[in-house]
Design an enzyme around this catalytic site. Sequence first.
Site, PDB file in Angstrom:
ATOM      1  CG  LEU A  62       1.083 -12.631   7.696  1.00  0.00           C
ATOM      2  CD1 LEU A  62       1.009 -14.075   8.184  1.00  0.00           C
ATOM      3  CD2 LEU A  62       1.996 -11.808   8.594  1.00  0.00           C
ATOM      4  CB  THR A  79      -8.507   2.787   2.813  1.00  0.00           C
ATOM      5  OG1 THR A  79      -8.062   2.271   1.557  1.00  0.00           O
ATOM      6  CG2 THR A  79      -7.459   2.486   3.883  1.00  0.00           C
ATOM      7  CE1 TYR A 124     -10.846   3.329   6.639  1.00  0.00           C
ATOM      8  CE2 TYR A 124     -11.310   5.655   7.020  1.00  0.00           C
ATOM      9  CZ  TYR A 124     -10.404   4.622   6.868  1.00  0.00           C
ATOM     10  OH  TYR A 124      -9.056   4.885   6.943  1.00  0.00           O
ATOM     11  CB  ALA A 157      -6.191   0.014   6.534  1.00  0.00           C
ATOM     12  N   GLY A 179       0.811  -1.210   0.000  1.00  0.00           N
ATOM     13  CA  GLY A 179       0.000   0.000   0.000  1.00  0.00           C
ATOM     14  C   GLY A 179       0.844   1.260   0.000  1.00  0.00           C
ATOM     15  CE  LYS A 185      -7.895   2.431  10.237  1.00  0.00           C
ATOM     16  NZ  LYS A 185      -6.749   1.538   9.932  1.00  0.00           N
ATOM     17  CB  THR A 243      -8.598   7.004   9.893  1.00  0.00           C
ATOM     18  OG1 THR A 243      -9.214   8.009   9.079  1.00  0.00           O
ATOM     19  CG2 THR A 243      -9.712   6.240  10.602  1.00  0.00           C
ATOM     20  CG  ASP A 244      -9.398  12.063   9.120  1.00  0.00           C
ATOM     21  OD1 ASP A 244      -8.824  11.137   8.507  1.00  0.00           O
ATOM     22  OD2 ASP A 244     -10.229  12.807   8.567  1.00  0.00           O
ATOM     23  CD1 TRP A 261      -8.219  14.239   4.718  1.00  0.00           C
ATOM     24  CD2 TRP A 261      -7.690  16.069   3.551  1.00  0.00           C
ATOM     25  NE1 TRP A 261      -9.266  15.117   4.827  1.00  0.00           N
ATOM     26  CE2 TRP A 261      -8.972  16.257   4.119  1.00  0.00           C
ATOM     27  CE3 TRP A 261      -7.142  17.098   2.789  1.00  0.00           C
ATOM     28  CZ2 TRP A 261      -9.728  17.421   3.933  1.00  0.00           C
ATOM     29  CZ3 TRP A 261      -7.885  18.256   2.603  1.00  0.00           C
ATOM     30  CH2 TRP A 261      -9.165  18.422   3.157  1.00  0.00           C
TER      31      TRP A 261
END
Length: 299
Positions: free
Chosen positions: A46, A73, A136, A71, A21, A140, A112-113, A161
């Site tokens: 994995l 996302t 989401y 993640a 990622g 998280k 995350t925000d 972001w």
Amino acid sequence: MQSKREDMQSRKRILVTGANGQLGSEMRRLGESSPNDYHFTDVAELDITDAAAILAYGADKGFDVIVNCAAYTAVDRAEDDEATALTINATAVRNLAEAAKQWGATLIHISTDYVFSGEGNTPRSEDMPTAPLGAYGRTKLRGEQAIAEVGCKALIFRTAWLYSEYGNNFLKTMLRLTAERPHLNVVVDQVGTPTYAGDLAMTIFAIVERDMYQGNEGIYHFSNEGVCSWYDFAVEIARAAGNVKCEISPCSSAEFPSKVERPHYSVLDKSKVKQTFGVDIPHWRESMLYCLKRLLTKQ
């Protein structure tokens, strides 16, 4: 002179998941220059949703640190498939936390925000109440809670972001669209800070390399410095890339109906990470220009 065996014993062993990622790719680039022993894995190497597979993978490796860059996302898709998002963002995180606890390792996890509601106009500190608006953010947050429930040594970095030269992201999309189209509408009522994955990776890498994860467990916020809207970001991308023929107009979120309400204010307070680790965080424009330079020189 230190023997080869002693040298091997002194090297830290670090497991990086989600290594294909945006953040994982930056960690891979940095890890290549480290004297320590990095193991980069993605789902092909994995499956972190399989607790037994994690324990088997690490059985003979003696990992000191796990950096979880994996993640789910896809914010809109998560509304229709929260079960999958929960498996990757929470169940897999619990698996890693339990492995870290069993190995005596430290887990470094990325959040995350979106765990916040986005109300108000005060930068979010780590101790502010969480109130995710969609699937989401909920999944998280469950990942963060799973780490706390397991009780392993852990550092959680909330970011926002994220963009880079790797994968799909807003910067690369705007580069393409502003080169192809005469006009674009971009939302102006969502405010935050673009974060270059390379800057976050460098911070995590420095913390690992300098053993600063030991004794500094907790939640930290990391984004670049400065504040802007998605519209501001798009304008700066087009200008820096020379795509000046595309007219970019501001619009409201209501003009782009979505399955999930996104936070309208996502500015993160970075005081804690700067004070704890002595991090010097670049302004988002500076990092954007650096990323663009790397992207454009590859073409």
